[in-house]
Write an enzyme that holds these catalytic residues in place. Structure first.
Site, PDB file in Angstrom:
ATOM      1  N   ASP A 223      -8.193   2.096  13.628  1.00 18.04           N
ATOM      2  CA  ASP A 223      -8.105   1.383  12.353  1.00 18.04           C
ATOM      3  C   ASP A 223      -7.505  -0.018  12.453  1.00 18.04           C
ATOM      4  O   ASP A 223      -7.705  -0.832  11.567  1.00 18.04           O
ATOM      5  CB  ASP A 223      -7.223   2.169  11.371  1.00 18.04           C
ATOM      6  CG  ASP A 223      -7.879   3.460  10.940  1.00 18.04           C
ATOM      7  OD1 ASP A 223      -9.123   3.525  10.987  1.00 18.04           O
ATOM      8  OD2 ASP A 223      -7.149   4.397  10.562  1.00 18.04           O
TER       9      ASP A 223
ATOM     10  N   ASP B 259      -4.867  -2.699   9.592  1.00 16.42           N
ATOM     11  CA  ASP B 259      -4.665  -1.491   8.790  1.00 16.42           C
ATOM     12  C   ASP B 259      -3.188  -1.318   8.433  1.00 16.42           C
ATOM     13  O   ASP B 259      -2.767  -1.615   7.332  1.00 16.42           O
ATOM     14  CB  ASP B 259      -5.196  -0.269   9.533  1.00 16.42           C
ATOM     15  CG  ASP B 259      -5.119   0.975   8.664  1.00 16.42           C
ATOM     16  OD1 ASP B 259      -5.549   0.907   7.506  1.00 16.42           O
ATOM     17  OD2 ASP B 259      -4.600   2.006   9.135  1.00 16.42           O
TER      18      ASP B 259
ATOM     19  N   ASP C 106       1.507   4.286  12.451  1.00 19.95           N
ATOM     20  CA  ASP C 106       0.905   5.548  12.005  1.00 19.95           C
ATOM     21  C   ASP C 106       1.448   6.677  12.870  1.00 19.95           C
ATOM     22  O   ASP C 106       1.389   6.590  14.096  1.00 19.95           O
ATOM     23  CB  ASP C 106      -0.618   5.523  12.201  1.00 19.95           C
ATOM     24  CG  ASP C 106      -1.351   4.950  11.002  1.00 19.95           C
ATOM     25  OD1 ASP C 106      -0.703   4.291  10.172  1.00 19.95           O
ATOM     26  OD2 ASP C 106      -2.572   5.162  10.924  1.00 19.95           O
TER      27      ASP C 106
ATOM     28  N   ARG D  57       3.866   2.001   1.269  1.00 16.52           N
ATOM     29  CA  ARG D  57       4.011   2.897   2.427  1.00 16.52           C
ATOM     30  C   ARG D  57       5.212   2.552   3.314  1.00 16.52           C
ATOM     31  O   ARG D  57       5.047   2.176   4.463  1.00 16.52           O
ATOM     32  CB  ARG D  57       2.754   2.900   3.298  1.00 16.52           C
ATOM     33  CG  ARG D  57       1.505   3.266   2.548  1.00 16.52           C
ATOM     34  CD  ARG D  57       0.354   3.538   3.503  1.00 16.52           C
ATOM     35  NE  ARG D  57      -0.800   4.030   2.762  1.00 16.52           N
ATOM     36  CZ  ARG D  57      -1.956   4.363   3.299  1.00 16.52           C
ATOM     37  NH1 ARG D  57      -2.116   4.263   4.603  1.00 16.52           N
ATOM     38  NH2 ARG D  57      -2.935   4.811   2.565  1.00 16.52           N
TER      39      ARG D  57
END
Ligand SMILES: *[C@@H]1O[C@H](CO)[C@@H](O)[C@H](O)[C@H]1NC(C)=O
Length: 378
Positions: free
Chosen positions: A176, A200, A204, A256
């Site tokens: 991503d 992105d 992650d 986030r």
């Protein structure tokens, strides 16, 4: 003789002066463990004993048989890495390896870099930029330290093959465009990195990754900052445990910080310099203990810190719990309804004393890659 004494005296005065300056700013529990040591260059592996939170101490990265590897060449060949390059050290050297960098450098990775188990990337003492097209991935590996790097401008990547751990070519799917991706990774400590401007997200943690500590990083200029938990259907992430501590989020972060699915996050002593949509959110009954963070809302962004998404099959039991957080500019935290305290239940080597939220600005004031000058304190 007199001249020699003079030089010795001047050196002593410099050391005392630097020590005083350092004492004036309070260091957080992880930094305090190694940064006051003026001989940190000779004792680089002292760092591995300084982590706290769910990564625990990184003792697997030190001890007998560690290969000291220095990156001297910033070039990158994803299939046939050259000795001296970062990819050669991170994938082809077997066993424990402690990787440092010879000089300031900018490394452009042509394809994702798969970091193998028992690897330490240590950017202290020089300025190391890592940028895309692709960036760092910890794939099915354990015992990894990523410290002191500036990682930015990472882009999405089509499926491709790259050299992986143990000299095996690995077929990767679509990527991503994250600065750091953990995929089925365990025991990872991400400390003192500066991360920004990726396609992105910046970090992650997915598909069964757990036992992760994310500390002292500076995350800025990003829409989606940190994702913990792969997707709503990936129930194995219920056992994911991540500590997010002493990080600086912002300016210019949208959402986030982190977004959690299924698992558990202890989010403590972080400095939030604004958010547009939300700071902490999630879906699929995530559990978050937000403790002694310093939240500053911006004028134009949302004041609400949390975001709760209901998904199909979700019992809508967000266990979001705030304790001793500090709120500025109207920032507010809506805890989950009727939830009890969600404790991290740390083991003794993972546990740490969470500081007063009022001290968080100071304790995160050197978040991001540190500038350590030669022969001095970091
Ligand atoms: C995570 O760490 C704990 C404590 O050290 C350990 O008991 C557990 O096995 C680890 N989990 C995984 C999946 O490695």
């Amino acid at each position: 003789m007199v001249r020699f004494l003079n030089i010795a005296l001047i050196q002593l005065l410099i050391v005392l002066f630097v020590a005083n300056v350092l004492e004036a700013t309070e260091l957080n529990v992880m930094d305090k463990c190694w940064r006051p040591n003026p001989h940190w260059r000779k004792n680089r592996n002292q760092l591995a004993r300084c982590s706290v939170g769910f990564a625990g101490k990184m003792l697997g990265n030190i001890g007998k048989g560690v290969t000291q590897y220095k990156v001297t060449d910033p070039s990158d060949d994803p299939i046939n890495p050259k000795p001296g390059t970062l990819r050669y050290g991170a994938t082809l050297i077997k066993g424990k390896k402690w990787i440092t960098f010879k000089r300031n450098m900018k490394i452009n990775l042509h394809k994702p870099l798969l970091i193998s188990s028992f690897t330490t990337l240590d950017g202290r003492g020089v300025s190391v930029h890592i940028s895309g097209p692709a960036c760092l991935v910890v794939y099915r590996a354990t015992d990894v330290i990523i410290h002191g790097l500036k990682i930015h401008d990472c882009k999405a990547h089509l499926p491709s093959s790259v050299m992986g751990p143990d000299s095996k070519i690995i077929q990767l799917g679509h990527m991503d465009g994250d600065a750091i991706g953990l995929v089925a990774a365990k025991k990872v400590w991400i400390d003192h990195n500066t991360l920004y401007d990726c396609e992105d997200g910046l970090l992650d943690v997915t598909t069964g990754s757990t036992n992760v500590t994310v500390s002292n990083n500076w995350f800025r200029n990003q829409d989606k900052v940190m994702l913990l938990g792969h997707d709503d259907g990936y129930v194995r992430d219920k056992s994911m445990r991540v500590t997010v501590a002493f990080n600086h989020f912002g300016p210019n972060c949208n959402q986030r910080m982190p977004r959690v699915r299924h698992g558990y996050a202890h989010v403590a002593n972080n400095y939030y310099q604004g958010w547009t949509q939300y700071a902490i959110g999630g879906s699929m009954s995530p559990r978050v203990k937000s403790e002694s963070n310093y939240f500053v809302a911006t004028k134009s962004g949302s004041k609400e810190i949390t975001w709760k998404k209901s998904s199909r099959g979700d019992k809508m039991q967000w266990k979001f719990f705030s304790v001793n957080d500090f709120f500025e500019n109207g920032a507010c935290f809506s805890p989950g309804k009727g939830v009890g305290k969600v404790k991290p239940n740390y083991s003794p080597s993972e546990r740490f004393t969470v500081a007063d939220a009022k001290n968080v600005k100071e304790l995160t004031s050197s978040a991001g890659a540190l500038q350590c000058t030669r022969h001095s304190i970091c």
